[in-house]
Design an enzyme around this catalytic site. Sequence first.
Site, PDB file in Angstrom:
ATOM      1  N   LYS A  39       0.827  -1.213   0.000  1.00  0.00           N
ATOM      2  CA  LYS A  39       0.000   0.000   0.000  1.00  0.00           C
ATOM      3  C   LYS A  39       0.862   1.264   0.000  1.00  0.00           C
ATOM      4  O   LYS A  39       0.658   2.166  -0.808  1.00  0.00           O
ATOM      5  CB  LYS A  39      -0.926   0.029   1.236  1.00  0.00           C
ATOM      6  N   ARG A  67      -9.902   0.492   8.503  1.00  0.00           N
ATOM      7  CA  ARG A  67      -9.468  -0.846   8.892  1.00  0.00           C
ATOM      8  C   ARG A  67     -10.540  -1.605   9.653  1.00  0.00           C
ATOM      9  O   ARG A  67     -10.296  -2.749  10.044  1.00  0.00           O
ATOM     10  CB  ARG A  67      -8.236  -0.715   9.801  1.00  0.00           C
ATOM     11  N   ARG A  93      11.692  -4.692   5.409  1.00  0.00           N
ATOM     12  CA  ARG A  93      11.299  -3.321   5.046  1.00  0.00           C
ATOM     13  C   ARG A  93      12.080  -2.271   5.824  1.00  0.00           C
ATOM     14  O   ARG A  93      12.320  -2.398   7.007  1.00  0.00           O
ATOM     15  CB  ARG A  93       9.801  -3.144   5.346  1.00  0.00           C
ATOM     16  N   ARG A 120      10.893  -0.005  11.440  1.00  0.00           N
ATOM     17  CA  ARG A 120       9.830   0.169  12.430  1.00  0.00           C
ATOM     18  C   ARG A 120       9.927  -0.875  13.535  1.00  0.00           C
ATOM     19  O   ARG A 120      10.173  -2.040  13.249  1.00  0.00           O
ATOM     20  CB  ARG A 120       8.465   0.050  11.736  1.00  0.00           C
ATOM     21  N   ARG A 137      -0.774  -8.503  13.464  1.00  0.00           N
ATOM     22  CA  ARG A 137      -1.343  -7.545  12.510  1.00  0.00           C
ATOM     23  C   ARG A 137      -2.098  -8.275  11.397  1.00  0.00           C
ATOM     24  O   ARG A 137      -3.145  -7.802  10.932  1.00  0.00           O
ATOM     25  CB  ARG A 137      -0.231  -6.650  11.943  1.00  0.00           C
TER      26      ARG A 137
HETATM   27  P1  ADP Z   1       1.116  -1.488   7.579  1.00  0.00           P
HETATM   28  O1  ADP Z   1       1.449  -0.512   6.481  1.00  0.00           O
HETATM   29  O2  ADP Z   1       2.236  -2.424   7.827  1.00  0.00           O
HETATM   30  O3  ADP Z   1      -0.209  -2.146   7.330  1.00  0.00           O
HETATM   31  P2  ADP Z   1       0.483   0.796   9.230  1.00  0.00           P
HETATM   32  O4  ADP Z   1       1.640   1.687   9.169  1.00  0.00           O
HETATM   33  O5  ADP Z   1      -0.676   1.108   8.354  1.00  0.00           O
HETATM   34  O6  ADP Z   1       0.979  -0.691   8.943  1.00  0.00           O
HETATM   35  O7  ADP Z   1      -0.052   0.695  10.710  1.00  0.00           O
HETATM   36  C1  ADP Z   1       0.807   0.473  11.814  1.00  0.00           C
HETATM   37  C2  ADP Z   1      -0.014   0.336  13.086  1.00  0.00           C
HETATM   38  O8  ADP Z   1      -0.711   1.575  13.334  1.00  0.00           O
HETATM   39  C3  ADP Z   1      -1.112  -0.719  13.036  1.00  0.00           C
HETATM   40  O9  ADP Z   1      -0.627  -2.007  13.385  1.00  0.00           O
HETATM   41  C4  ADP Z   1      -2.103  -0.172  14.073  1.00  0.00           C
HETATM   42  O10 ADP Z   1      -1.653  -0.401  15.399  1.00  0.00           O
HETATM   43  C5  ADP Z   1      -2.020   1.330  13.830  1.00  0.00           C
HETATM   44  N1  ADP Z   1      -2.998   1.794  12.814  1.00  0.00           N
HETATM   45  C6  ADP Z   1      -2.710   2.353  11.606  1.00  0.00           C
HETATM   46  N2  ADP Z   1      -3.829   2.663  10.939  1.00  0.00           N
HETATM   47  C7  ADP Z   1      -4.864   2.286  11.739  1.00  0.00           C
HETATM   48  C8  ADP Z   1      -6.274   2.324  11.605  1.00  0.00           C
HETATM   49  N3  ADP Z   1      -6.860   2.798  10.487  1.00  0.00           N
HETATM   50  N4  ADP Z   1      -7.020   1.850  12.628  1.00  0.00           N
HETATM   51  C9  ADP Z   1      -6.450   1.379  13.755  1.00  0.00           C
HETATM   52  N5  ADP Z   1      -5.133   1.298  13.945  1.00  0.00           N
HETATM   53  C10 ADP Z   1      -4.330   1.745  12.945  1.00  0.00           C
HETATM   54  P1  ADP Z   2       2.206  -1.813   3.255  1.00  0.00           P
HETATM   55  O1  ADP Z   2       2.199  -0.305   3.205  1.00  0.00           O
HETATM   56  O2  ADP Z   2       1.012  -2.415   2.584  1.00  0.00           O
HETATM   57  O3  ADP Z   2       2.399  -2.345   4.632  1.00  0.00           O
HETATM   58  P2  ADP Z   2       4.793  -1.569   1.850  1.00  0.00           P
HETATM   59  O4  ADP Z   2       4.441  -0.782   0.641  1.00  0.00           O
HETATM   60  O5  ADP Z   2       5.501  -0.882   2.947  1.00  0.00           O
HETATM   61  O6  ADP Z   2       3.463  -2.332   2.409  1.00  0.00           O
HETATM   62  O7  ADP Z   2       5.645  -2.837   1.365  1.00  0.00           O
HETATM   63  C1  ADP Z   2       6.242  -3.728   2.323  1.00  0.00           C
HETATM   64  C2  ADP Z   2       7.661  -4.076   1.849  1.00  0.00           C
HETATM   65  O8  ADP Z   2       7.565  -4.908   0.678  1.00  0.00           O
HETATM   66  C3  ADP Z   2       8.491  -2.872   1.450  1.00  0.00           C
HETATM   67  O9  ADP Z   2       9.813  -3.076   1.904  1.00  0.00           O
HETATM   68  C4  ADP Z   2       8.420  -2.825  -0.071  1.00  0.00           C
HETATM   69  O10 ADP Z   2       9.627  -2.343  -0.626  1.00  0.00           O
HETATM   70  C5  ADP Z   2       8.189  -4.287  -0.438  1.00  0.00           C
HETATM   71  N1  ADP Z   2       7.264  -4.449  -1.565  1.00  0.00           N
HETATM   72  C6  ADP Z   2       6.183  -3.688  -1.876  1.00  0.00           C
HETATM   73  N2  ADP Z   2       5.575  -4.146  -3.009  1.00  0.00           N
HETATM   74  C7  ADP Z   2       6.292  -5.227  -3.418  1.00  0.00           C
HETATM   75  C8  ADP Z   2       6.186  -6.135  -4.534  1.00  0.00           C
HETATM   76  N3  ADP Z   2       5.199  -6.023  -5.435  1.00  0.00           N
HETATM   77  N4  ADP Z   2       7.100  -7.118  -4.614  1.00  0.00           N
HETATM   78  C9  ADP Z   2       8.105  -7.242  -3.692  1.00  0.00           C
HETATM   79  N5  ADP Z   2       8.250  -6.424  -2.631  1.00  0.00           N
HETATM   80  C10 ADP Z   2       7.375  -5.423  -2.489  1.00  0.00           C
END
Ligand code: ADP
Ligand code: ADP
Length: 215
Positions: free
Chosen positions: A13, A88, A127, A161, A172
């Site tokens: 994302k 979410r 990541r 992170r 998660r």
């Molecule tokens: P990822 O990109 O790996 O899915 P995020 O950066 O979006 O993780 O979120 C990190 C943490 O922040 C989540 O595990 C949760 O604790 C909190 N968080 C983020 N967005 C939301 C949301 N929309 N609702 C509730 N908690 C959230």
């Molecule tokens: P999210 O925001 O959904 O948690 P990220 O965009 O941070 O996910 O992606 C998680 C990790 O995977 C990052 O280190 C990113 O560089 C890698 N990644 C993202 N898309 C791809 C893909 N299509 N193939 C391989 N690795 C990816």
Amino acid sequence: MNIILLGPPGAGKGTQAQRLVERHGMRQLSTGDMLRAAVKAGTPVGLQAKAVMERGELVSDDIVSALIGEELDGMGAGVGAIFDGYPRTEAQAASLDGILAARGRSLDHVIELAVDEDALVERITGRYTCATCGKGYHDKFEQPKLPGVCDKCNGTEFKRRPDDNEETVRTRMAEYRAKTAPILPGYEARGIVARVNGMAEMDHVTAAIERIVAK
Ligand code: ADP
Ligand code: ADP
Ligand code: ZN
């Protein structure tokens, strides 16, 4: 244009949102980034969210919906929004409809990034991001062109992170399955869901998303 990028942690994302920002001048609204900024700044919201985030559980709906509303209020009406990591839960999805309507906006697309769960742990544990500009990288899948130097800003400091460890990722993923995946049928009923294969190469995922937003 207002779009949601939906998918489990590590689906891509943030990566795809950054690309949409660069190509279309849209704004990325990441509740995860907003919460991490609040934790860093030690605000009341940050103090409440810190431990919850470290466990990989969800922060309260009221907190994140308030953050989204504030962020939208700071944006020009003509600037498109990319919701990354929000909504979410079903309650957040309902709040978002009200938040958008109150600002004369509506949802154009919900883009679901479909990924195999087995791949997510490797994506998350590898990541990292540029500490200066926030650009995302991966130990194996997206390294800087020059080792140790950010492609985008030439920064040389990177960060990981605290919640990007295997144990927290499992929590998660379970939270996603239990609370987030159930919001999809409601959007499907509205005919606005597009599914993209998130296991494809990053550039292919980007191309698929471009085709959806061009419609
Ligand atoms: P990822 O990109 O790996 O899915 P995020 O950066 O979006 O993780 O979120 C990190 C943490 O922040 C989540 O595990 C949760 O604790 C909190 N968080 C983020 N967005 C939301 C949301 N929309 N609702 C509730 N908690 C959230
Ligand atoms: P999210 O925001 O959904 O948690 P990220 O965009 O941070 O996910 O992606 C998680 C990790 O995977 C990052 O280190 C990113 O560089 C890698 N990644 C993202 N898309 C791809 C893909 N299509 N193939 C391989 N690795 C990816
Ligand atoms: Zn950088």
